[in-house]
Design a protein around this motif. Structure first.
Motif, PDB file in Angstrom:
ATOM      1  N   SER A  25       0.800  -1.226   0.000  1.00 23.50           N
ATOM      2  CA  SER A  25       0.000   0.000   0.000  1.00 23.50           C
ATOM      3  C   SER A  25       0.832   1.276   0.000  1.00 23.50           C
ATOM      4  O   SER A  25       0.279   2.373   0.033  1.00 23.50           O
ATOM      5  CB  SER A  25      -0.924   0.012   1.230  1.00 23.50           C
ATOM      6  OG  SER A  25      -0.148  -0.053   2.424  1.00 23.50           O
ATOM      7  N   TYR A  27       2.032   2.353  -5.179  1.00 21.72           N
ATOM      8  CA  TYR A  27       0.833   2.979  -5.746  1.00 21.72           C
ATOM      9  C   TYR A  27       1.172   3.771  -7.013  1.00 21.72           C
ATOM     10  O   TYR A  27       0.513   3.628  -8.051  1.00 21.72           O
ATOM     11  CB  TYR A  27       0.212   3.893  -4.694  1.00 21.72           C
ATOM     12  CG  TYR A  27      -0.750   4.930  -5.235  1.00 21.72           C
ATOM     13  CD1 TYR A  27      -2.087   4.617  -5.442  1.00 21.72           C
ATOM     14  CD2 TYR A  27      -0.315   6.229  -5.526  1.00 21.72           C
ATOM     15  CE1 TYR A  27      -2.975   5.573  -5.936  1.00 21.72           C
ATOM     16  CE2 TYR A  27      -1.199   7.183  -6.005  1.00 21.72           C
ATOM     17  CZ  TYR A  27      -2.520   6.845  -6.216  1.00 21.72           C
ATOM     18  OH  TYR A  27      -3.382   7.797  -6.705  1.00 21.72           O
ATOM     19  N   TYR A  84      -6.010   0.744  -0.906  1.00 23.24           N
ATOM     20  CA  TYR A  84      -5.971   0.805   0.550  1.00 23.24           C
ATOM     21  C   TYR A  84      -6.341   2.197   1.073  1.00 23.24           C
ATOM     22  O   TYR A  84      -6.293   3.182   0.326  1.00 23.24           O
ATOM     23  CB  TYR A  84      -4.576   0.394   1.016  1.00 23.24           C
ATOM     24  CG  TYR A  84      -4.235  -1.022   0.613  1.00 23.24           C
ATOM     25  CD1 TYR A  84      -4.569  -2.093   1.426  1.00 23.24           C
ATOM     26  CD2 TYR A  84      -3.605  -1.300  -0.613  1.00 23.24           C
ATOM     27  CE1 TYR A  84      -4.284  -3.395   1.064  1.00 23.24           C
ATOM     28  CE2 TYR A  84      -3.315  -2.596  -0.992  1.00 23.24           C
ATOM     29  CZ  TYR A  84      -3.662  -3.648  -0.152  1.00 23.24           C
ATOM     30  OH  TYR A  84      -3.390  -4.944  -0.534  1.00 23.24           O
ATOM     31  N   TRP A 102      -4.423   5.371   0.290  1.00 21.12           N
ATOM     32  CA  TRP A 102      -4.423   5.867  -1.070  1.00 21.12           C
ATOM     33  C   TRP A 102      -5.211   7.165  -1.200  1.00 21.12           C
ATOM     34  O   TRP A 102      -5.008   7.923  -2.142  1.00 21.12           O
ATOM     35  CB  TRP A 102      -4.997   4.808  -2.015  1.00 21.12           C
ATOM     36  CG  TRP A 102      -4.019   3.681  -2.292  1.00 21.12           C
ATOM     37  CD1 TRP A 102      -2.952   3.334  -1.527  1.00 21.12           C
ATOM     38  CD2 TRP A 102      -4.048   2.782  -3.391  1.00 21.12           C
ATOM     39  NE1 TRP A 102      -2.303   2.251  -2.084  1.00 21.12           N
ATOM     40  CE2 TRP A 102      -2.959   1.887  -3.227  1.00 21.12           C
ATOM     41  CE3 TRP A 102      -4.883   2.608  -4.491  1.00 21.12           C
ATOM     42  CZ2 TRP A 102      -2.686   0.859  -4.126  1.00 21.12           C
ATOM     43  CZ3 TRP A 102      -4.624   1.581  -5.390  1.00 21.12           C
ATOM     44  CH2 TRP A 102      -3.528   0.717  -5.213  1.00 21.12           C
TER      45      TRP A 102
END
Length: 509
Positions: free
Chosen positions: A355, A360, A384, A387
């Motif tokens: 995460s 990302y 997640y 984010w």
């Protein structure tokens, strides 16, 4: 409607967010500090809110050059001089600091102030020893905020008076102290918001000591108050003491931050705002099955970080049992490799096992490239909670990737209730909301509103009942952990960032 009334003496402190300089800090004139590695006189002065000159004044011979690791300093604490000693008491069998303070009509802090040895962590009251008795100060509840509110009665209440204790490390001098302060301000605003006739709420705020120190003296102070709600602690080392106190005193204990409180499994007085990981995994899986109908291919993406590996494995196993097609692919996939796993006309959901921001950002870049080269495939991403904090810098990508973020916190900055809260917060505390996620001010408001309104409506019977009050960031919905356990917050959403640049929200309920 009668205007809310706070204790006049602490109105300005409350509005400035400095309510925490209460009796615990104002009445103890000196406390000891053991110098740690890397500390300077300036850092120590800032930690305790005093000046360097004050440190030098109370430690004769101390200089910046003579400061050394392990040296014990006498640190003055806000509040002025020690109260005068007016008597000496000889300790009798079974007497305690608390019983002696009550006998002479002084506070425990006043007694400790004129008997510095009592401040030692290993101090024990001995029969026959002599105790200095200070002059009692005026009888004012200096560690409380009292909120009174009158408005038309809408429903019958189980009780109209609440006593709330709050113990958090407000004075630790670190980021967590700032966040605890923000949380507490939100909780104060929740106390104003609870709607009922002739409601009185007393809030007693205390600083939580360091994890290695005992909280027994604070809990002892709270025992005669007969609290309805105890908020805290923050440090795991104090969970057991708070859980035992809650059970002994028949008071509900809401833990605002940690999800790793083992006592919740066996103690019906514990309320966790953050659900344990095991519960989170089950709820994400259930909501996934509600949002996606089983016709999708689920692609589990694996990388080197793997900080969410246990979650992704649990989700994969749960979905596999219900007939979902599960495939795996490295997070470093190429467009051709991803295309090889997909079928035109059949949607796919990608789930990474990390995460962090780097993962990302890389995933968003790869999916942007893939959708540009192969626009005919239907893909989505399950992400997640954190984010949401990344999205502000990469909105184009997170929308284009058709992203679903699971989370127990989300707030619409344009919602009228949120705008009104921020405006009122700024008016009261002369500052805007901090930029943290989740926002601690809103978390304090939502969790405080749920617990206080729940106790007013249901009294000691409050548990899993849904409280019909508008929350701003989290729908606090408590669920019982087994027949003998406490309660955990089951709130969970999927926040869907749609390719058309709109957002929708899904929940289990």
């Amino acid at each position: 409607m009668k205007k809310l009334q706070f204790l006049k003496k602490y109105l300005m402190l409350c509005l400035c967010g400095l309510l925490f300089q209460n009796v615990l800090w104002a009445q103890v004139a000196l406390q000891q500090h053991v110098v740690e590695q890397g500390e300077t006189l300036y850092r120590i002065s800032k930690k305790y809110g005093v000046t360097v000159d004050m440190l030098l004044q109370h430690n004769p011979g101390l200089t910046a050059e003579s400061l050394s690791i392990g040296k014990t300093l006498q640190v003055p604490v806000a509040g002025g001089a020690l109260p005068p000693v007016v008597a000496t008491h000889k300790v009798k069998k079974n007497e305690t600091m608390w019983s002696i303070s009550q006998q002479y009509g002084v506070t425990l802090q006043e007694l400790m102030a004129v008997n510095p040895e009592m401040q030692a962590p290993d101090y024990k009251m001995k029969r026959g020893s002599k105790v200095n008795i200070p002059k009692a100060s005026a009888k004012v509840k200096t560690d409380s905020v009292i909120v009174e509110k009158k408005q038309p009665k809408e429903k019958k209440l189980a009780q109209t008076t609440l006593k709330v204790g709050v113990v958090m490390p407000f004075k630790c001098g670190q980021t967590e102290g700032d966040r605890c302060l923000e949380y507490y301000r939100g909780l104060l605003m929740a106390a104003e918001k609870v709607g009922a006739k002739d409601v009185r709420i007393e809030i007693y705020a205390h600083n939580e000591p360091a994890a290695k120190e005992s909280v027994d003296s604070i809990l002892q102070l709270m025992r005669p108050l007969h609290l309805d709600l105890l908020v805290g602690p923050v440090y795991p080392a104090h969970f057991a003491a708070f859980a035992a106190f809650a059970k002994q005193e028949d008071v509900k204990n809401m833990v605002p931050f940690s999800s790793k409180v083992s006592q919740v499994a066996t103690n019906p007085y514990i309320y966790l705002v953050n659900s344990p990981d095991a519960n989170k995994n089950v709820r994400v899986s259930n909501l996934f099955k509600k949002v996606f109908n089983g016709k999708e291919t689920v692609v589990m993406l694996t990388g080197s970080k793997k900080n969410e590996e246990s979650f992704s494995k649990a989700l994969s196993q749960s979905l596999s049992k219900d007939g979902y097609t599960i495939k795996t692919l490295p997070l470093s996939f190429t467009n051709a490799e991803l295309k090889g796993l997909l079928t035109v006309g059949k949607p796919a959901v990608l789930v990474p096992d990390a995460s962090d921001f780097a993962t990302y950002k890389d995933l968003m870049h790869r999916l942007d490239s893939f959708k540009t080269e192969f626009p005919g495939f239907q893909t989505a991403v399950l992400g997640y909670p954190e984010w949401q904090t990344y999205a502000s810098d990469t909105l184009y990508n997170i929308y284009k990737a058709n992203t679903y973020v699971f989370t127990n916190f989300y707030h619409n900055i344009y919602a009228s209730e949120t705008v009104q809260f921020e405006r009122e917060y700024k008016r009261k505390f002369k500052m805007g909301l901090a930029g943290t996620y989740p926002r601690m001010e809103l978390l304090g408001y939502d969790s405080g509103l749920c617990m206080m309104q729940g106790l007013l409506e249901h009294g000691k019977a409050f548990g899993e009942q849904k409280i019909d009050v508008p929350m701003l960031q989290s729908d606090i919905l408590f669920e019982r952990e087994g027949a003998a356990g406490g309660y955990t917050n089951k709130c969970l959403w999927f926040i869907h960032y749609k390719p058309n640049h709109t957002i929708e929200k899904f929940s289990e309920n």
